[in-house]
Design a protein around this motif. Structure first.
Motif, PDB file in Angstrom:
ATOM      1  N   TYR A  11     -10.572   0.358  -0.260  1.00  0.00           N
ATOM      2  CA  TYR A  11      -9.545   1.006  -0.882  1.00  0.00           C
ATOM      3  C   TYR A  11      -9.239   0.781  -2.229  1.00  0.00           C
ATOM      4  O   TYR A  11     -10.287   1.433  -2.815  1.00  0.00           O
ATOM      5  CB  TYR A  11      -9.367  -1.440  -1.072  1.00  0.00           C
ATOM      6  CG  TYR A  11      -8.832  -1.922   0.023  1.00  0.00           C
ATOM      7  CD1 TYR A  11      -7.954  -1.891   0.300  1.00  0.00           C
ATOM      8  CD2 TYR A  11      -9.626  -2.115   1.243  1.00  0.00           C
ATOM      9  CE1 TYR A  11      -7.272  -2.201   2.008  1.00  0.00           C
ATOM     10  CE2 TYR A  11      -9.490  -3.150   2.325  1.00  0.00           C
ATOM     11  CZ  TYR A  11      -8.730  -2.738   2.787  1.00  0.00           C
ATOM     12  OH  TYR A  11      -8.224  -3.264   3.785  1.00  0.00           O
ATOM     13  N   GLU A  12      -7.689   1.484  -2.696  1.00  0.00           N
ATOM     14  CA  GLU A  12      -7.310   1.652  -4.172  1.00  0.00           C
ATOM     15  C   GLU A  12      -6.577   0.081  -4.712  1.00  0.00           C
ATOM     16  O   GLU A  12      -6.142  -0.063  -4.034  1.00  0.00           O
ATOM     17  CB  GLU A  12      -6.710   2.772  -3.395  1.00  0.00           C
ATOM     18  CG  GLU A  12      -5.548   3.175  -5.227  1.00  0.00           C
ATOM     19  CD  GLU A  12      -4.548   4.358  -4.411  1.00  0.00           C
ATOM     20  OE1 GLU A  12      -5.064   5.242  -5.010  1.00  0.00           O
ATOM     21  OE2 GLU A  12      -3.192   4.066  -3.833  1.00  0.00           O
ATOM     22  N   THR A  13      -7.261   0.339  -6.243  1.00  0.00           N
ATOM     23  CA  THR A  13      -6.231  -0.779  -6.398  1.00  0.00           C
ATOM     24  C   THR A  13      -5.711   0.249  -7.968  1.00  0.00           C
ATOM     25  O   THR A  13      -6.121   0.107  -8.835  1.00  0.00           O
ATOM     26  CB  THR A  13      -7.173  -1.683  -6.313  1.00  0.00           C
ATOM     27  OG1 THR A  13      -7.605  -2.208  -5.286  1.00  0.00           O
ATOM     28  CG2 THR A  13      -6.227  -2.901  -7.628  1.00  0.00           C
ATOM     29  N   LYS A  15      -4.110  -0.345 -11.153  1.00  0.00           N
ATOM     30  CA  LYS A  15      -4.039  -0.957 -12.690  1.00  0.00           C
ATOM     31  C   LYS A  15      -3.582  -0.801 -13.792  1.00  0.00           C
ATOM     32  O   LYS A  15      -3.012   1.206 -13.340  1.00  0.00           O
ATOM     33  CB  LYS A  15      -5.813  -1.490 -12.991  1.00  0.00           C
ATOM     34  CG  LYS A  15      -6.458  -2.145 -12.080  1.00  0.00           C
ATOM     35  CD  LYS A  15      -6.184  -3.131 -11.924  1.00  0.00           C
ATOM     36  CE  LYS A  15      -7.414  -4.103 -10.835  1.00  0.00           C
ATOM     37  NZ  LYS A  15      -7.353  -5.396 -11.151  1.00  0.00           N
ATOM     38  N   ASP A  90      -5.701   4.322 -10.354  1.00  0.00           N
ATOM     39  CA  ASP A  90      -6.855   3.858  -9.528  1.00  0.00           C
ATOM     40  C   ASP A  90      -7.598   3.214 -10.241  1.00  0.00           C
ATOM     41  O   ASP A  90      -8.559   3.828 -11.149  1.00  0.00           O
ATOM     42  CB  ASP A  90      -7.017   4.387  -8.357  1.00  0.00           C
ATOM     43  CG  ASP A  90      -9.206   4.093  -7.617  1.00  0.00           C
ATOM     44  OD1 ASP A  90      -8.288   2.960  -7.240  1.00  0.00           O
ATOM     45  OD2 ASP A  90      -9.907   4.609  -7.556  1.00  0.00           O
ATOM     46  N   HIS A  91      -8.003   1.538  -9.972  1.00  0.00           N
ATOM     47  CA  HIS A  91      -9.643   2.209 -11.089  1.00  0.00           C
ATOM     48  C   HIS A  91     -11.029   2.745 -11.366  1.00  0.00           C
ATOM     49  O   HIS A  91     -11.608   2.466 -11.835  1.00  0.00           O
ATOM     50  CB  HIS A  91      -9.798  -0.041 -11.110  1.00  0.00           C
ATOM     51  CG  HIS A  91     -10.078  -0.419  -9.615  1.00  0.00           C
ATOM     52  ND1 HIS A  91      -9.824  -0.382  -8.313  1.00  0.00           N
ATOM     53  CD2 HIS A  91     -11.686  -1.231  -8.973  1.00  0.00           C
ATOM     54  CE1 HIS A  91     -10.741  -0.760  -7.427  1.00  0.00           C
ATOM     55  NE2 HIS A  91     -12.225  -1.580  -7.811  1.00  0.00           N
ATOM     56  N   SER A 113      -0.943  -7.352 -10.952  1.00  0.00           N
ATOM     57  CA  SER A 113      -1.629  -6.974  -9.156  1.00  0.00           C
ATOM     58  C   SER A 113      -0.577  -5.802  -9.228  1.00  0.00           C
ATOM     59  O   SER A 113       0.528  -5.789  -9.409  1.00  0.00           O
ATOM     60  CB  SER A 113      -1.978  -7.800  -8.876  1.00  0.00           C
ATOM     61  OG  SER A 113      -1.686  -6.624  -7.172  1.00  0.00           O
ATOM     62  N   SER A 116      -2.212  -1.789  -4.055  1.00  0.00           N
ATOM     63  CA  SER A 116      -3.257  -2.174  -3.533  1.00  0.00           C
ATOM     64  C   SER A 116      -3.362  -1.040  -1.838  1.00  0.00           C
ATOM     65  O   SER A 116      -2.428  -2.094  -1.244  1.00  0.00           O
ATOM     66  CB  SER A 116      -4.152  -3.337  -3.610  1.00  0.00           C
ATOM     67  OG  SER A 116      -5.600  -2.634  -2.807  1.00  0.00           O
TER      68      SER A 116
END
Length: 159
Positions: A11-13, A15, A90-91, A113, A116
């Motif tokens: 998963y890409e998150t 931030k 991406d974190h 948020s 994602s």
């Protein structure tokens, strides 16, 4: 039409990153909160930061506060030089970038948020067969199950 997609492998998150020590300066409730504030946001051309970001880009007031660069490293350097106040990334990639290029300079993720999504590998339909993609996908499943994918991720995504 032109590509095969693998099974998702992580998963890409996305931030919002700011300089360490400046996190408490901002009271943003969302990306739209930067509008009208003294905040310049860095973003990388060609990246997708989610539907909300795309909608905000239609607003001239938001557009004026976003500076686009060609690659993530430019945003990192602009943040160090105080030419922007934060950037989207991406974190995992942001942590890796900080570790590789300036481990003494610290960035912090703002607790928002942003976006994602699952990350896939794409293969050209011109040069890669569906059978190869099926074998690749089976290996991704096996590597997730036996922990190999996590081990690889720890080595490269959390240096």
């Amino acid at each position: 039409q032109y590509l095969h997609f693998s099974k998702p492998y992580r998963y890409e998150t996305v931030k919002l990153f700011v300089r360490e020590g400046e996190l408490d300066q901002y009271l943003f409730q969302g990306l739209n909160s930067i509008i009208g504030n003294d905040f310049i946001l860095g973003a990388t051309k060609g990246y997708y930061y989610g539907e909300h970001f795309e909608e905000l880009l239609k607003k001239p007031a938001f557009q004026q506060q976003v500076e686009f660069v060609d690659d993530n490293l430019h945003n990192f350097h602009k943040l160090i030089a105080k030419r922007i106040d934060g950037f989207l990334m991406d974190h995992i990639a942001a942590g890796n970038l900080m570790y590789r290029f300036s481990p003494s300079f610290k960035i912090k993720a703002f607790p928002l948020s942003i976006h994602s999504s699952e990350i896939y590998i794409i293969f050209s339909k011109q040069s890669i067969s569906p059978a190869f993609v099926a074998r690749f996908n089976q290996k991704v499943i096996e590597m997730k199950k036996d922990g190999t994918l996590d081990t690889i991720g720890q080595k490269y995504f959390n240096p």
